[in-house]
Enzyme design. Structure first.
Site, mmCIF file in Angstrom:
data_model
loop_
_atom_site.group_PDB
_atom_site.id
_atom_site.type_symbol
_atom_site.label_atom_id
_atom_site.label_comp_id
_atom_site.label_asym_id
_atom_site.label_seq_id
_atom_site.Cartn_x
_atom_site.Cartn_y
_atom_site.Cartn_z
ATOM 1 N N LYS A 179 0.835 -1.211 0.000
ATOM 2 C CA LYS A 179 0.000 0.000 0.000
ATOM 3 C C LYS A 179 0.863 1.252 0.000
ATOM 4 O O LYS A 179 0.528 2.260 -0.642
ATOM 5 C CB LYS A 179 -0.930 -0.005 1.221
ATOM 6 C CG LYS A 179 -1.806 1.250 1.356
ATOM 7 C CD LYS A 179 -2.691 1.489 0.140
ATOM 8 C CE LYS A 179 -3.851 2.423 0.422
ATOM 9 N NZ LYS A 179 -3.498 3.717 1.016
ATOM 10 N N GLU A 238 0.818 6.708 -6.750
ATOM 11 C CA GLU A 238 -0.301 7.653 -6.834
ATOM 12 C C GLU A 238 0.197 9.095 -6.839
ATOM 13 O O GLU A 238 -0.279 9.926 -7.623
ATOM 14 C CB GLU A 238 -1.221 7.408 -5.635
ATOM 15 C CG GLU A 238 -2.377 8.353 -5.479
ATOM 16 C CD GLU A 238 -3.071 8.102 -4.147
ATOM 17 O OE1 GLU A 238 -3.113 9.032 -3.320
ATOM 18 O OE2 GLU A 238 -3.552 6.978 -3.918
#
Length: 304
Positions: free
Chosen positions: A175, A182
């Site tokens: 993550k 991102e």
């Protein structure tokens, strides 16, 4: 299955709603009891509890506690759960954005007492309720198998959007890298739109361009969808501050790349540009803020 959800913020509350939609029995706990009460009033399979003790004592057999709290509160909460009576055979899931190194330490600590610790990287933001969440799960095979019904209910589909990626720590590590990527993608969109916005002689309609790119383009994505939605409301967009925050994962990604001597120039520069946004106004910062607010419901500062 029955479980306790600790932390009913933007994501925690929606995860309870999605789980309740699949008839899981949820003990809902938050420091603001009224939030838990509202969920219980709306959802038949949700019970509001006022204390962490109730999260443990109102479950029989193997207890499952899912934490959706700020990473700074995880150790304190684990200490309280252990004092209350969390015991061998129970499972604790940390679904927040914790540092993977700390997750490994927590896993080792709980394993000494026979308690399984699962670290679950959770992506999907405020849209996860309708679309499902992307879940990157780290932990022991037996523990993951035990909570699989919860993971399937939260994911977009039984066989999509979730997976057991490795041992304890792997979920939050994956993550962390996800969020680093991102940052880079968001920065690229922000810079591209700023470049077009500055080309005044062409009188470009950036909202129109974003909509064109949404169909057939190689850069079509959810992030682009968020840009397009934001540009439709020019008054709201113009009111945005260009101050862009970061929640930690981008920094940890860069630190890990340095530790491993793996070059990540795009990810690193994207993080640095967030620091820059806190110094001087920029159009790119407004675009970044629009995306953050769109996918995660993050609080953003208004332009003065």
């Amino acid at each position: 299955m029955k479980m306790a959800m600790v932390g009913l913020g933007k994501m925690g509350a929606n995860m309870v709603r999605r789980l309740a939609g699949d008839d899981h029995e949820i003990l809902a706990y938050d420091v603001d009891f009224s939030v838990a009460e509202q969920l219980a009033n709306d959802l038949a399979s949700v019970t509001a509890v006022a204390t962490l003790e109730d999260c443990i004592n109102r479950q029989d057999g193997q207890r499952v506690v899912w934490l959706m709290i700020p990473h700074t509160l995880v150790d304190e909460t684990l200490d309280k759960l252990l004092d209350i009576g969390l015991a061998a055979g129970d499972i604790v899931i940390d679904g927040g954005n914790s540092n993977f190194n700390l997750s490994r330490e927590r896993g080792n600590r709980l394993a000494e007492q026979g308690i399984d610790f699962v670290d679950c990287g959770t992506s999907g933001g405020v849209w996860g309720l309708d679309n499902g969440y992307s879940l990157m799960v780290g932990g022991d095979n037996k523990a993951i198998a035990a909570i699989e019904p919860l993971l399937i209910s939260l994911a977009p589909a039984a066989d999509k959007g979730w997976g057991h990626v490795g041992p304890v720590g792997a979920g939050h590590y994956v993550k962390m890298v996800h969020n680093g990527i991102e940052y880079g993608m968001m920065q690229a969109f922000a810079e591209g739109f700023e470049l077009m916005e500055s080309k005044q002689e062409l009188d470009l309609d950036l909202g129109q361009i974003s909509r064109i790119w949404q169909h057939g383009s190689v850069v079509r994505s959810w992030l682009l969808d968020l840009v397009a939605d934001a540009l439709e409301d020019s008054e709201q967009f113009d009111s945005l501050s260009d101050y862009v925050d970061d929640s930690g994962e981008g920094r940890w990604t860069v630190i890990d790349s340095i530790d491993q001597a793996i070059p990540t120039p795009v990810l690193t520069l994207a993080l640095q540009m967030r620091y820059r946004s806190r110094q001087d106004p920029s159009y790119a910062g407004k675009v970044l803020n629009a995306m953050r607010a769109g996918f995660g419901g993050h609080a953003i500062k208004k332009d003065n």
